[in-house]
Design a protein around this motif. Structure first.
Motif, short mmCIF file in Angstrom:
data_model
loop_
_atom_site.label_atom_id
_atom_site.label_comp_id
_atom_site.label_asym_id
_atom_site.label_seq_id
_atom_site.Cartn_x
_atom_site.Cartn_y
_atom_site.Cartn_z
N LEU A 123 -7.34 24.36 -10.01
CA LEU A 123 -8.43 23.90 -10.85
C LEU A 123 -9.35 23.05 -9.99
CD1 LEU A 123 -7.09 20.76 -12.52
CD2 LEU A 123 -5.45 22.61 -12.12
N PHE A 125 -13.29 20.75 -10.03
CA PHE A 125 -14.37 20.17 -10.82
C PHE A 125 -15.63 20.06 -9.97
CE2 PHE A 125 -10.50 18.63 -12.79
CZ PHE A 125 -10.76 18.72 -14.15
N LEU A 244 -3.26 12.17 7.79
CA LEU A 244 -2.99 13.55 7.39
C LEU A 244 -4.25 14.20 6.81
CD1 LEU A 244 0.34 13.08 5.35
CD2 LEU A 244 0.15 13.96 7.68
N ARG A 247 -5.98 13.83 2.65
CA ARG A 247 -5.49 12.64 1.98
C ARG A 247 -6.61 11.68 1.58
NH1 ARG A 247 0.03 11.39 2.45
NH2 ARG A 247 -0.58 9.29 1.91
N ILE A 250 -10.62 11.90 -2.85
CA ILE A 250 -11.55 11.22 -3.77
C ILE A 250 -12.75 10.69 -2.99
CG2 ILE A 250 -11.75 9.34 -5.46
CD1 ILE A 250 -10.08 11.79 -6.42
N ARG A 259 -13.55 13.85 -12.46
CA ARG A 259 -12.17 14.30 -12.36
C ARG A 259 -11.98 15.10 -11.07
NH1 ARG A 259 -13.59 14.25 -17.79
NH2 ARG A 259 -12.00 13.41 -19.20
N HIS A 260 -10.72 15.34 -10.71
CA HIS A 260 -10.41 16.09 -9.50
C HIS A 260 -9.25 17.04 -9.76
CE1 HIS A 260 -9.90 17.12 -5.32
NE2 HIS A 260 -10.92 16.36 -4.98
N GLY A 261 -9.35 18.24 -9.21
CA GLY A 261 -8.28 19.23 -9.40
C GLY A 261 -7.12 19.06 -8.45
N GLY A 262 -7.31 18.29 -7.36
CA GLY A 262 -6.21 17.99 -6.46
C GLY A 262 -6.24 18.74 -5.15
N SER B 11 1.14 22.79 -12.23
CA SER B 11 2.26 22.03 -11.67
C SER B 11 2.94 22.92 -10.63
CB SER B 11 3.25 21.60 -12.75
OG SER B 11 4.29 20.81 -12.19
N THR B 245 3.25 15.29 2.56
CA THR B 245 3.36 14.25 1.54
C THR B 245 1.97 13.93 0.97
OG1 THR B 245 5.23 13.28 2.73
CG2 THR B 245 4.10 11.86 1.16
N GLY B 246 1.93 13.69 -0.33
CA GLY B 246 0.70 13.19 -0.94
C GLY B 246 -0.37 14.23 -1.16
N ARG B 247 0.01 15.49 -1.17
CA ARG B 247 -0.99 16.54 -1.36
C ARG B 247 -0.90 17.19 -2.75
NH1 ARG B 247 -3.51 18.70 3.24
NH2 ARG B 247 -3.97 20.49 1.95
N ILE B 249 -1.41 15.08 -5.67
CA ILE B 249 -1.60 13.84 -6.43
C ILE B 249 -2.08 14.08 -7.86
CG2 ILE B 249 -1.99 12.48 -4.33
CD1 ILE B 249 -4.96 12.35 -4.98
N ILE B 250 -2.68 15.23 -8.13
CA ILE B 250 -3.10 15.51 -9.50
C ILE B 250 -1.92 16.04 -10.32
CG2 ILE B 250 -4.73 16.85 -10.92
CD1 ILE B 250 -6.00 14.50 -9.30
N GLY B 255 -2.74 15.77 -14.27
CA GLY B 255 -3.18 17.16 -14.27
C GLY B 255 -4.70 17.33 -14.26
N GLY B 256 -5.41 16.27 -13.88
CA GLY B 256 -6.86 16.36 -13.82
C GLY B 256 -7.54 15.82 -15.07
N HIS B 260 -8.83 9.94 -10.88
CA HIS B 260 -7.83 9.58 -9.88
C HIS B 260 -8.49 8.78 -8.76
CE1 HIS B 260 -4.36 9.74 -7.29
NE2 HIS B 260 -3.67 10.39 -8.21
N GLY B 261 -7.79 7.76 -8.28
CA GLY B 261 -8.33 6.92 -7.21
C GLY B 261 -8.10 7.50 -5.83
N GLY B 262 -7.21 8.49 -5.70
CA GLY B 262 -7.02 9.17 -4.44
C GLY B 262 -5.77 8.79 -3.68
N ALA B 264 -1.90 8.36 -2.74
CA ALA B 264 -0.67 9.09 -3.01
C ALA B 264 0.44 8.11 -3.35
CB ALA B 264 -0.29 9.92 -1.79
#
Ligand SMILES: C[S@@+](CC[C@H](N)C(=O)[O-])C[C@H]1O[C@@H](n2cnc3c(N)ncnc32)[C@H](O)[C@@H]1O
Ligand SMILES: C[S@@+](CC[C@H](N)C(=O)[O-])C[C@H]1O[C@@H](n2cnc3c(N)ncnc32)[C@H](O)[C@@H]1O
Lengths: 392, 392
Positions: A123, A125, A244, A247, A250, A259-262, B11, B245-247, B249-250, B255-256, B260-262, B264
């Motif tokens: 997803l 945005f 990394l 990372r 945002i 919003r962010h899809g990730g 997910s 790691t940390g990829r 975060i959503i 789930g969006g 999100h502040g970003g 992890a």
């Protein structure tokens, strides 16, 4: 009012370890795209004390000198000696890159180019608002300008004791009309040579970095400044913090306002919708705001791996729409084709245009010619008229 | 309506490469916290074909057998042979972990424990809505349940041909009242043995994974299913996709649906506000909704490195508040102390409670006792009454 009265966003400089990783990943992508525009690239980087590890999945018939690319990026940023903490000329470069899974590839390469499937599910945005002239939220816009300025005065030698690693953060106060009206807090941490005192550093940062960049009318004696609050920041880069790829998603996008899809951007060729559809989402949202259909607009789009058509397209105009919401959605569907093939074609994404995106934000930048193509093409408001036409 | 009529969340299972990395980072954190609760841990992991690289910054006086922890996590997940693509017993484990920078440390460890400074700058959001009984958005909730179910039927042997790597994605349709009312699309990709046919796999996934988990009243002949759309997914785990790691975060958060502040979570001890303040944000937002002060609530909080007090606290109730917005903000300030020291104390975070958070979401889970402390303590609605009391 039920909305935020304060909003905070942050940014980081090109010398921040996560950004070193992003820039290495995108420099590798560019080098490959220059020779083989249809290569499949998903390049992930880790940087830590004395080492850069490049990994991910790449399928190409281009030959590129990966080691030199990695070293050049690190040196270009300014990490050229053990004294600053990292040296592109002498660090270790480890390559554990593999190939794209043929099973993923069979989902992406369909019978015809037009049916090209999405390279992954996901997803994304896109967002725009008329808060600034670049149609971006104000907090992330000015957070970027602070660290860009840090880089400028470091590179030009105005403040020769600056080192590459830096972070900025801005808290903006919004009025009842939803417009930013004051800056509540500024946080700026910058790496520095050991020979500058904290007092001198703080004064120089205010005079040479903060004041030239932030609108004077938003600053007052109510504004709180936090400049190098730890007191010392000589050790920086990958020694102090492992970096990394992906990372700073945002910082890369809307500073948290949208919003962010990730999905991360850097290192990914545009067959990956994480990148291309997020760019398209920005393009759609910006054209909606440029056309005056809403003053704030967020678009969500989603995909299934191997499928060309999005599994969903949906819109949020936050009550700021000037035309019925459903009509805007219909106009978007008429004017924009959000299949991966069409996005790549319409935004002209198969070129080495990615490295400049990897610092100071992927959005809100001016489009310009680079390596024979338009960098930041997704910032053009070239479909605003078509959107208006589709409404009548 | 100017809001989303469709919303999509995704997910991934515990066998997804980014989640392998998150679980390794959190298993290392737990092992250290068990012996040295005040250790400083920032552990980053990269997994790729045949190798797990652990990195980051750790300062502790505990001795832990890092190699065994890494191997155990990989094997526990189910990667125990080259046939499935990864083998915890025989892969390479590379350790390039360093120590926390003493200059960062001097910002965090202040004169008194209470004045403990934030371990970094940053912005974090907390969110809750009454859409589900766990006060989480419905799309991420059911996306998690799909991959949890995949893991269950794999581990129990109901579908013995399943392999660890899987992804789910759900598109929900929302009604004019803002409530979810139907499922528009379900995407599920799961790794599998080579000996199952695609037809059998798709039928089994529908019958054993999708139907037992998704509310029947939301499914209809309008629902679109995309099950293993690439056609083949035998190669999985780090061979097909590098994990970091940390990829996710959503996936880890809302789930969006929320901003999100970003920052992890996994691998970070709670002196890092990226983790502890995001947990506190959820706790605050959930208590606001549980107290009936709003049916949807998002909180933003931000910090400057080395400072104890947040640089901002701000609230969005999306017009769903039952009490004046300003009064809720005042009650939050009265009832919750958002300094790092106070968050760590009130949520009891200095315990090895982190590994279970690293798959299937950090939020919307039931609190339970684990290793002498409450895991998911931030899900307790133990301050709802105090919030109501503060309003009168
Ligand atoms: C504080 S570090 C993250 C935490 C770190 N992994 C640890 O072990 O504590 C995040 C970023 O802060 C910046 N930083 C590093 N050292 C700093 C210092 N002494 N003062 C302020 N900021 C610093 C760098 O940009 C770095 O990438
Ligand atoms: C599609 S991969 C990401 C793209 C990849 N880096 C590349 O080189 O194309 C993302 C995730 O999809 C899943 N995946 C891997 N192989 C797949 C396949 N053959 N079909 C569907 N999903 C797959 C795994 O969970 C994997 O981590």
């Amino acid at each position: 009012m039920s909305e935020y009265s304060l909003f905070t966003s942050e940014s980081v400089s090109e010398g921040h370890p996560d950004k070193i990783a992003d820039q290495i990943s995108d420099a590798i992508l560019d080098a490959i795209m220059a020779e083989d525009p249809r290569a499949r690239v998903a390049c992930e980087t880790m940087v830590k004390t004395g080492v850069a590890i490049i990994s991910g999945e790449i399928s190409t018939n281009a030959w590129v000198d990966l080691e030199s690319i990695v070293r050049d990026v690190i040196c270009d940023i300014g990490y050229t000696s053990s004294e600053v903490g990292f040296d592109g000329a002498t660090c270790s470069v480890i390559n554990i890159i593999g190939k794209q899974s043929p099973e993923i590839n069979q989902g992406v390469d369909r019978e015809s180019l037009e049916q090209q499937g999405a390279g992954d599910q996901g997803l994304m945005f896109g967002y725009a608002s008329d808060e600034t002239d670049v149609l971006m939220p104000a907090p992330i816009t000015y957070a970027h300008r602070l660290v860009e300025r840090q880089s400028k005065v470091r590179r030009e030698g105005t403040l020769p004791w600056l080192r590459p690693d830096a972070k900025s953060q801005l808290t903006l106060r919004y009025g009842a009309d939803g417009r930013p009206e004051a800056i509540d807090a500024v946080v700026l941490s910058t790496q520095h040579n050991p020979d500058i005192t904290l007092t001198d550093l703080r004064e120089a940062v205010i005079e040479e970095i903060i004041k030239p960049v932030l609108p004077a009318e938003w600053l007052s004696d109510q504004t709180k400044y936090f400049i190098n609050p730890t007191g010392k920041f000589v050790i920086g880069g990958p020694v102090g913090d492992c970096g990394l790829t992906g990372r700073k998603i945002i910082v890369d996008s809307y500073g948290g306002m949208a919003r962010h899809g990730g999905g991360a951007f850097s290192g990914k060729d545009p067959s990956k919708v994480d990148r291309s559809a997020a760019y398209a989402g920005r393009w759609v949202a910006k054209n909606i705001v440029a056309a005056g259909l809403a003053s704030r607009c967020e678009l969500q789009v989603s995909y299934a791996i191997g499928e060309a058509q999005p599994t969903s397209i949906s819109l949020n105009t936050f009550g700021t729409e000037t035309v019925a919401h459903d009509k805007i959605v219909a106009a978007v569907r008429e004017v924009f084709d959000l299949r991966p093939f069409a996005i790549i074609r319409d935004l002209d994404l198969l070129h080495p245009i990615y490295r400049p995106t990897a610092s100071y934000g992927h959005f809100g930048r001016d489009a310009y010619l680079l390596n024979g193509a338009t960098a930041f093409s997704w910032e053009q408001t070239d479909r605003a008229e078509a959107l208006k036409a589709a409404l009548t």
